[in-house]
Design a protein around this motif. Structure first.
Motif, mmCIF file in Angstrom:
data_model
loop_
_atom_site.group_PDB
_atom_site.id
_atom_site.type_symbol
_atom_site.label_atom_id
_atom_site.label_comp_id
_atom_site.label_asym_id
_atom_site.label_seq_id
_atom_site.Cartn_x
_atom_site.Cartn_y
_atom_site.Cartn_z
ATOM 1 N N LEU A 157 9.076 21.956 60.307
ATOM 2 C CA LEU A 157 8.715 22.788 60.775
ATOM 3 C C LEU A 157 7.496 23.255 60.163
ATOM 4 C CD1 LEU A 157 13.243 24.039 60.501
ATOM 5 C CD2 LEU A 157 11.162 22.837 63.028
ATOM 6 N N ILE A 158 7.199 23.461 59.318
ATOM 7 C CA ILE A 158 6.186 23.921 59.433
ATOM 8 C C ILE A 158 4.747 23.604 60.038
ATOM 9 C CG2 ILE A 158 4.506 25.007 57.613
ATOM 10 C CD1 ILE A 158 6.858 24.721 54.973
ATOM 11 N N ARG A 159 4.686 22.437 59.373
ATOM 12 C CA ARG A 159 4.056 21.547 60.222
ATOM 13 C C ARG A 159 3.826 22.002 62.082
ATOM 14 N NH1 ARG A 159 -0.130 20.078 57.222
ATOM 15 N NH2 ARG A 159 0.500 18.745 55.985
ATOM 16 N N LEU A 160 5.310 22.238 62.085
ATOM 17 C CA LEU A 160 5.163 22.483 63.725
ATOM 18 C C LEU A 160 4.232 23.794 63.718
ATOM 19 C CD1 LEU A 160 6.395 21.347 66.845
ATOM 20 C CD2 LEU A 160 8.338 23.050 66.328
ATOM 21 N N HIS A 161 5.028 24.818 63.349
ATOM 22 C CA HIS A 161 4.143 25.917 63.934
ATOM 23 C C HIS A 161 2.811 26.304 63.759
ATOM 24 C CE1 HIS A 161 4.754 30.457 62.757
ATOM 25 N NE2 HIS A 161 3.628 30.346 62.513
ATOM 26 N N LEU A 162 2.570 25.153 62.516
ATOM 27 C CA LEU A 162 0.536 25.794 62.484
ATOM 28 C C LEU A 162 0.546 24.415 63.600
ATOM 29 C CD1 LEU A 162 0.616 24.584 58.635
ATOM 30 C CD2 LEU A 162 0.217 26.999 59.906
ATOM 31 N N PHE A 163 0.727 23.762 63.946
ATOM 32 C CA PHE A 163 0.292 23.148 65.310
ATOM 33 C C PHE A 163 0.357 23.469 66.402
ATOM 34 C CE2 PHE A 163 1.474 19.563 68.828
ATOM 35 C CZ PHE A 163 0.456 19.391 69.116
ATOM 36 N N ALA A 164 1.829 24.453 66.394
ATOM 37 C CA ALA A 164 1.241 25.021 68.101
ATOM 38 C C ALA A 164 0.012 26.287 68.200
ATOM 39 C CB ALA A 164 3.035 26.041 67.683
ATOM 40 N N LEU A 209 6.114 28.076 70.949
ATOM 41 C CA LEU A 209 6.590 27.459 69.645
ATOM 42 C C LEU A 209 6.627 28.134 67.944
ATOM 43 C CD1 LEU A 209 7.776 24.767 68.772
ATOM 44 C CD2 LEU A 209 5.374 24.106 69.426
ATOM 45 N N GLN A 210 5.135 28.721 67.986
ATOM 46 C CA GLN A 210 4.651 29.119 66.891
ATOM 47 C C GLN A 210 6.762 29.946 66.496
ATOM 48 O OE1 GLN A 210 1.276 30.597 68.055
ATOM 49 N NE2 GLN A 210 1.144 30.446 65.010
ATOM 50 N N ASP A 211 7.260 30.717 68.004
ATOM 51 C CA ASP A 211 8.624 31.682 66.808
ATOM 52 C C ASP A 211 9.656 30.649 67.379
ATOM 53 O OD1 ASP A 211 6.211 33.807 67.876
ATOM 54 O OD2 ASP A 211 6.775 34.223 69.859
ATOM 55 N N VAL A 212 9.413 29.772 67.688
ATOM 56 C CA VAL A 212 10.776 29.166 68.215
ATOM 57 C C VAL A 212 10.868 28.140 66.021
ATOM 58 C CG1 VAL A 212 11.842 26.460 68.701
ATOM 59 C CG2 VAL A 212 11.071 28.021 70.325
ATOM 60 N N ALA A 213 9.712 27.988 65.839
ATOM 61 C CA ALA A 213 9.429 27.184 64.172
ATOM 62 C C ALA A 213 9.748 28.317 63.103
ATOM 63 C CB ALA A 213 8.572 26.343 64.024
ATOM 64 N N VAL A 214 9.355 29.406 63.468
ATOM 65 C CA VAL A 214 9.926 30.214 62.333
ATOM 66 C C VAL A 214 11.160 30.426 62.830
ATOM 67 C CG1 VAL A 214 8.990 32.636 63.628
ATOM 68 C CG2 VAL A 214 8.775 32.040 61.325
ATOM 69 N N ASP A 215 11.817 31.016 64.082
ATOM 70 C CA ASP A 215 13.333 31.070 63.850
ATOM 71 C C ASP A 215 14.005 29.828 63.582
ATOM 72 O OD1 ASP A 215 12.867 33.790 65.443
ATOM 73 O OD2 ASP A 215 13.572 33.148 67.071
ATOM 74 N N ALA A 216 13.888 28.529 63.604
ATOM 75 C CA ALA A 216 14.651 27.261 62.518
ATOM 76 C C ALA A 216 14.383 27.493 60.869
ATOM 77 C CB ALA A 216 13.519 26.294 63.515
ATOM 78 N N LEU A 217 12.791 27.859 60.476
ATOM 79 C CA LEU A 217 13.308 27.822 59.214
ATOM 80 C C LEU A 217 13.799 29.000 58.711
ATOM 81 C CD1 LEU A 217 8.926 28.012 58.717
ATOM 82 C CD2 LEU A 217 11.163 26.416 57.808
ATOM 83 N N ARG A 230 1.989 34.518 60.411
ATOM 84 C CA ARG A 230 3.610 34.737 60.500
ATOM 85 C C ARG A 230 4.584 33.591 59.604
ATOM 86 N NH1 ARG A 230 4.017 39.258 63.361
ATOM 87 N NH2 ARG A 230 2.166 39.211 65.104
ATOM 88 N N LEU A 231 3.373 32.836 59.078
ATOM 89 C CA LEU A 231 5.148 32.467 58.304
ATOM 90 C C LEU A 231 4.322 33.034 57.260
ATOM 91 C CD1 LEU A 231 3.970 28.070 58.721
ATOM 92 C CD2 LEU A 231 6.161 29.292 58.630
ATOM 93 N N ARG A 232 2.898 33.389 57.004
ATOM 94 C CA ARG A 232 3.545 34.415 55.321
ATOM 95 C C ARG A 232 3.585 35.386 55.412
ATOM 96 N NH1 ARG A 232 -3.572 33.866 54.371
ATOM 97 N NH2 ARG A 232 -3.577 31.861 53.817
ATOM 98 N N LYS A 233 3.738 36.473 57.291
ATOM 99 C CA LYS A 233 4.381 37.984 56.782
ATOM 100 C C LYS A 233 5.937 36.902 56.206
ATOM 101 C CE LYS A 233 5.193 41.425 59.957
ATOM 102 N NZ LYS A 233 5.123 42.166 61.194
ATOM 103 N N TRP A 234 6.196 36.156 56.973
ATOM 104 C CA TRP A 234 8.179 35.829 56.453
ATOM 105 C C TRP A 234 7.879 35.527 55.155
ATOM 106 C CZ3 TRP A 234 10.170 30.617 55.201
ATOM 107 C CH2 TRP A 234 11.672 31.000 55.242
ATOM 108 N N ALA A 235 7.211 34.622 54.625
ATOM 109 C CA ALA A 235 7.707 33.870 53.432
ATOM 110 C C ALA A 235 7.268 34.843 52.546
ATOM 111 C CB ALA A 235 6.115 32.916 53.115
#
Length: 328
Positions: free
Chosen positions: A126-133, A141-149, A179-184
């Motif tokens: 899912l992390i890879r999916l966010h980055l790929f998006a 799709l980035q939003d979908v991935a971070v929601d899923a996490l 966005r991943l960093r902000k959530w992390a």
């Protein structure tokens, strides 16, 4: 689930233009509907067009280093190679591509049925999916991935781990992982202030703060922002995504706005999440109904606005059948 070979899949897509995507150094094969793929992202459209130009002339390879044309092998299908991407991640992308409305339900089922090791594999993908998006320009799709996490961490009651932080700050491009960093960082504050394992983790995170000054700076800003809003990081849970952006009755002290970690956060403000609006809207008049596959009804399938062939059959029937999540 073993992915079918090109000849096996093309037979089920007769009358449709397809493109073969080879993913990873092992070149795992994915045969997908060309129009659906190209309509989804300019990244795929530009690379497929470059392949077609190559076939008609001796033009240069696609400009993006993430994708490469693959040498012809005598078949009629266009071939695109993504050498740097994970085939396991791409399986999840294909699932989202064809079955977006059922995507979160598939992920929830996978989390419930999987082992600890499988869950960690799913998290990484899912992390890879966010980055790929981010690479292919698909903010939705980035939003979908971070929601899923977020949902995954909430369901499993996971804390933020040092390897997660080290990966997104040490190995990922800032723009792609923003966005991943902000959530992390929000999760890190939640972990350090509220976890029973805080003492054991503090030394590890202190070393990460020293190794990545950007992490230390963003963490400090997050704590200042929480203090400014009178929110207590011990209670404001980044795993909890509240169903609205206009929070009332003290909700903001216990969770985060629905779009807090979405790519459109700055433009939405306190308004309704555009993904929610899209889910509530009826399908466009050109959309084709899709056949029932396994336990999924046609309305759960997705989803091209228009197709040159009917029906569209998804290569992925269920996340629990995917090769890297054999949950049987």
């Amino acid at each position: 689930m073993k992915w079918s070979t090109r000849k096996e899949v093309v037979g089920s897509m007769e009358g449709c233009e397809t493109v073969m995507v080879l993913v990873g150094q092992e070149q795992r094969e994915f045969v997908l509907h060309k129009k659906l793929l190209c309509d989804t992202s300019n990244f795929f459209r530009e690379n497929v067009e470059a392949i077609q130009k190559r076939d008609s002339s001796s033009s240069a390879p696609p400009s993006s280093a993430a994708a490469s044309p693959f040498p012809e092998d005598g078949e009629d299908d266009d071939i695109l190679w993504l050498p740097a991407e994970s085939a396991d991640m791409f399986e999840i992308f294909v699932l989202w591509l064809y079955q977006r409305r059922a995507f979160h339900r598939f992920l929830d089922t996978a989390v419930q049925k999987s082992s600890q090791g499988q869950r960690r594999s799913l998290r990484f993908n899912l992390i890879r999916l966010h980055l790929f998006a981010a690479i292919i320009g698909l903010p939705a799709l980035q939003d979908v991935a971070v929601d899923a996490l977020q949902d995954m961490y909430l369901h499993l009651n996971w804390d933020m781990s040092p390897p997660f932080i080290a990966f997104i700050y040490g190995e990922c491009h800032t723009e792609q992982a923003f966005r991943l960093r902000k959530w992390a960082v929000a999760m890190l504050a939640w972990t350090l202030y509220g976890s029973e394992t805080t003492l054991a983790l503090t030394n590890q995170f202190d070393r990460l703060f020293a190794a990545y000054p950007t992490l230390a700076e963003e963490y400090k800003k997050h704590l200042e922002k929480m203090a400014g809003s009178k929110a207590d990081v011990r209670f404001k849970n980044p795993q909890l995504r509240l169903p609205v952006n206009k929070l009332r009755n003290g909700e903001r002290f216990f969770g985060f706005r629905q779009c807090s970690f979405h790519s459109h956060r700055a433009t939405v403000g306190e308004g309704t999440c555009p993904h929610l609006l899209a889910a509530m809207s009826p399908p466009p008049p050109t959309a084709r109904s899709l056949p029932k596959m396994g336990a999924l009804a046609a309305e759960d399938e997705v989803e091209s606005d228009a197709s040159d062939c009917d029906p569209i059959i998804s290569p992925v029937g269920n996340l629990t059948e995917m090769s890297f999540l054999d949950l049987s």
